[in-house]
Design an enzyme around this catalytic site. Structure first.
Site, PDB file in Angstrom:
ATOM      1  CG  HIS A  50      -2.838   0.023  -7.691  1.00  0.00           C
ATOM      2  ND1 HIS A  50      -3.254   0.715  -6.468  1.00  0.00           N
ATOM      3  CD2 HIS A  50      -3.078  -1.369  -7.223  1.00  0.00           C
ATOM      4  CE1 HIS A  50      -3.717  -0.265  -5.416  1.00  0.00           C
ATOM      5  NE2 HIS A  50      -3.605  -1.218  -5.908  1.00  0.00           N
ATOM      6  NE  ARG A  53      -4.150  -1.789  -0.053  1.00  0.00           N
ATOM      7  CZ  ARG A  53      -4.197  -2.756  -0.696  1.00  0.00           C
ATOM      8  NH1 ARG A  53      -3.115  -3.088  -1.635  1.00  0.00           N
ATOM      9  NH2 ARG A  53      -5.209  -3.437  -0.554  1.00  0.00           N
ATOM     10  CD  GLU A  63      -2.701   4.057  -5.687  1.00  0.00           C
ATOM     11  OE1 GLU A  63      -1.533   3.241  -5.571  1.00  0.00           O
ATOM     12  OE2 GLU A  63      -3.768   3.198  -5.700  1.00  0.00           O
TER      13      GLU A  63
END
Length: 320
Positions: A286, A238, A267
């Site tokens: 991601h 994370r 993000e």
């Protein structure tokens, strides 16, 4: 049963099939949902499906028809799960679907640092091999993984999958975890006596820990100062686990030789994120979970979650 999916696009940009949902009721699928549109889209829904579209207490309190929340992710911080529990709404996530994919991306980062494939391919395409006086050349030092030490912070299913790959490269494997288990059958493995020992001895440090109050900002100046000079840092867990400025400073000073991150604190990132301009920092958007087969597995678990709820026995519930 009215089912509304709020943000389908990242999970399924068109290469997967949602048609099975029609077996369970009236279905509306939105690729994306702006915050101002959430209520109007789900006000009459019994089942709401979300990935990153937030469902906080204020929103949930306005949804008297809501019976079930199905996540398209493992993480569930976008939903106020405690309040959902108070109002009798189970929330189900998608656990352990991306283990192999995350481990694969972890080593994609590592191998890019050790073999510099993209750098050398670009140089060949730019004509450097054609004009080379020798039969081969290399533009940066290349590194063999055998006998290097990888330190794995967090040794759940993903951390263990990373260790399996590392063993194939004959790396030495150190790990720390909140729950040590017997790993005596694992090649070249041992539990580090402490996080400090792991950081001191590891050529590569890879993070596979959950985001908790304890791990938020864990990788700070002090953490980095305990790492080997010239080590590589990998984060596929994370984004907020990193103090991004501290990591950027260590990269820019040369204390860290490189970092590979698939996740950032915000993000999409803000333009002033210090990692965007840091030296030797590989950043992917991601994508560890985004392989086609991985998303197929996600959708299969999602379907099982919907079926189980419809049948009165919800599974993978994160707020039991």
């Amino acid at each position: 049963m009215k089912i509304v999916m709020l943000d389908a696009f990242t999970t399924n940009p068109g290469d997967l099939d949602w048609s099975f949902l029609n077996d369970f009721g009236e279905v509306t699928v939105y690729d994306r949902t702006d915050e101002g549109d959430i209520y109007e889209r789900i006000k009459d829904a019994q089942i709401v499906v979300t990935n990153k579209t937030p469902l906080d207490k204020a929103m949930l309190s306005r949804l008297p028809e809501l019976k079930f929340i199905a996540l398209l992710s493992t993480g569930y911080n976008v939903v106020d799960c405690e309040y959902a529990k108070e109002i009798g709404v189970p929330v189900s996530n998608i656990p352990t679907y991306s283990t192999s994919a995350v481990a694969q991306l972890t080593f994609s980062f590592i191998l890019e640092f050790t073999n510099a494939v993209s750098l050398h391919s670009a140089s060949v395409h730019n004509g450097e091999w054609e004009s080379c006086k020798d039969f081969c050349y290399w533009k940066t030092p290349l590194t063999e993984l055998e006998n290097k030490t990888i330190g794995i912070v967090g040794f759940g299913k993903i951390g263990q999958a990373v260790a399996d790959i590392a063993a194939g490269f004959n790396m030495n494997i150190l790990a720390v975890s909140g729950h040590e288990t017997d790993q005596s059958d694992r090649k070249n493995f041992r539990w580090a006596s402490s996080l400090d020992e792991l950081l001191e001895k590891s050529d590569f440090v890879t993070l596979h820990c959950p985001l908790t109050p304890k791990t938020t900002g864990m990788v700070d100046e002090e953490f980095i100062s305990k790492m080997k000079r010239g080590a590589i840092l990998i984060n596929t867990s994370r984004g907020p686990v990193l103090n991004e400025k501290a990591v950027a400073d260590a990269l820019n000073s040369g204390y860290l030789a490189g970092a590979g991150v698939d996740v950032l604190s915000t993000e999409p990132p803000k333009p002033d994120n210090p990692l965007l301009k840091a030296k030797n920092c590989l950043i992917t958007p991601h994508i560890a979970w985004a392989g086609f087969e991985t998303r197929q597995r996600l959708v299969s678990v999602f379907r099982s979650n919907i079926e189980a709820f419809i049948n009165g026995n919800p599974i993978n519930v994160v707020n039991p």
